[in-house]
Design a protein around this motif. Structure first.
Motif, PDB file in Angstrom:
ATOM      1  N   ALA A  99       0.831  -1.213   0.000  1.00 21.06           N
ATOM      2  CA  ALA A  99       0.000   0.000   0.000  1.00 21.06           C
ATOM      3  C   ALA A  99       0.862   1.260   0.000  1.00 21.06           C
ATOM      4  N   TRP A 129      -7.774  -4.808   3.453  1.00 26.06           N
ATOM      5  CA  TRP A 129      -7.965  -3.359   3.265  1.00 26.06           C
ATOM      6  C   TRP A 129      -6.702  -2.686   2.722  1.00 26.06           C
ATOM      7  N   GLU A 130      -5.531  -3.182   3.101  1.00 24.62           N
ATOM      8  CA  GLU A 130      -4.289  -2.600   2.573  1.00 24.62           C
ATOM      9  C   GLU A 130      -4.189  -2.839   1.064  1.00 24.62           C
ATOM     10  N   LEU A 132      -6.692  -3.447  -0.998  1.00 23.70           N
ATOM     11  CA  LEU A 132      -7.739  -2.646  -1.650  1.00 23.70           C
ATOM     12  C   LEU A 132      -7.318  -1.183  -1.779  1.00 23.70           C
ATOM     13  N   ASP A 133      -6.684  -0.648  -0.743  1.00 21.97           N
ATOM     14  CA  ASP A 133      -6.199   0.732  -0.826  1.00 21.97           C
ATOM     15  C   ASP A 133      -5.157   0.883  -1.935  1.00 21.97           C
ATOM     16  N   ARG A 164     -13.541  -1.082   8.261  1.00 20.64           N
ATOM     17  CA  ARG A 164     -12.379  -0.591   7.500  1.00 20.64           C
ATOM     18  C   ARG A 164     -12.281  -1.290   6.153  1.00 20.64           C
ATOM     19  N   SER A 168     -12.632   0.533   2.397  1.00 22.73           N
ATOM     20  CA  SER A 168     -11.605   0.380   1.356  1.00 22.73           C
ATOM     21  C   SER A 168     -12.205  -0.203   0.081  1.00 22.73           C
ATOM     22  N   ARG A 171     -14.097   2.602  -1.646  1.00 19.63           N
ATOM     23  CA  ARG A 171     -13.158   3.519  -2.294  1.00 19.63           C
ATOM     24  C   ARG A 171     -12.631   2.940  -3.601  1.00 19.63           C
ATOM     25  N   GLU A 203     -18.075   4.971   8.898  1.00 23.12           N
ATOM     26  CA  GLU A 203     -17.292   5.095   7.664  1.00 23.12           C
ATOM     27  C   GLU A 203     -18.017   5.883   6.575  1.00 23.12           C
TER      28      GLU A 203
END
Length: 258
Positions: A99, A129-130, A132-133, A164, A168, A171, A203
């Motif tokens: 990320a 989530w990392e 996906l970010d 979270r 992500s 986003r 969120e």
């Protein structure tokens, strides 16, 4: 007539015997109630400098996070390989490195898209989530193959255990949809469902920020109209950040149609 002599010897005798008994009882009681004086408490010796130093825990060195610009393509390759490893903590650390690298130059992810998409199905939330970010940045930059993460993002959007992860995923889908009218039409049903499901959640503010970038992108007129219709009530009758952000999205949409 002769008077009788009173003999007081016998009557005084019991009183004489009782007196010593009372005296003995008083003495016994006095002894029982008398408290022994306490010994003065011993003064504690002040701790020596050596003893104080021994008790203090040693300061642990803080982990230094690598700067995004210092992460090399080789580091990214090693981290991506670690994402398929058996150690959960190592996978989380590796996903964080990926990320960070994407923030500096998302193109370094291009050779590893298939492995990153596969990592979206790891059990721990942080790895997902990392990644996906990282993929959101890659998609926003027009990276080839970003659309292959659609299914993994859809599964993460409705993750019941991590807000979270849901954020992500939202986003990523917003960033992917903003790249072309066709993709905006593809992702809009999921974004629309996300708006309804997570409205007012912790969120949700960040989701509205993602929608602001989405509406400023290359989206279709149909998707634009559907988004405005979905949030128009909040823009006029909502409260707080929901009203403000919704109004900003509609204003940005109007600017995009000029």
């Amino acid at each position: 007539m002769a008077t009788k002599k009173t003999d007081t010897t016998k009557k005084d005798e019991p009183e004489a015997k009782k007196a010593p008994a009372k005296a003995r009882k008083a003495v016994t009681t006095a002894k029982a109630t008398t408290k022994k004086p306490k010994k003065p408490a011993a003064k504690k010796k002040p701790a020596t400098k050596k003893a104080a130093a021994a008790k203090e825990p040693e300061a642990q060195p803080e982990a230094v996070e690598p700067k995004p610009e210092t992460i090399t393509p080789e580091d990214v390759a090693a981290s991506v390989e670690e994402l398929s490893g058996a150690n959960r903590r190592h996978r989380q650390e590796a996903s964080h490195t990926v990320a960070l690298a994407a923030k500096a130059d998302s193109s370094v992810l291009a050779p590893h898209i298939d492995d990153l998409v596969d990592a979206l199905f790891r059990p721990e939330a942080q790895t997902r989530w990392e990644v996906l970010d990282a993929l959101a940045v890659y998609a926003a930059d027009g990276g080839e193959g970003a659309e292959t993460a659609y299914d993994g993002a859809e599964a993460s959007l409705f993750d019941e255990g991590s807000s979270r992860v849901r954020l992500s995923a939202f986003r990523f889908l917003a960033a992917l949809g903003a790249t072309s009218p066709e993709r905006s039409d593809e992702v809009w049903p999921l974004l629309d469902e996300g708006i309804q499901c997570f409205h007012g959640d912790l969120e949700y503010r960040d989701m509205l920020v993602a929608l602001l970038d989405f509406v400023r992108g290359s989206i279709s007129p149909a998707t634009r109209d559907a988004l405005v219709e979905r949030i128009s009530f909040d823009a006029t009758s909502g409260r707080g950040y929901i009203k403000t952000c919704s109004a900003d999205i509609i204003a940005a949409s109007n600017e995009g149609t000029k």
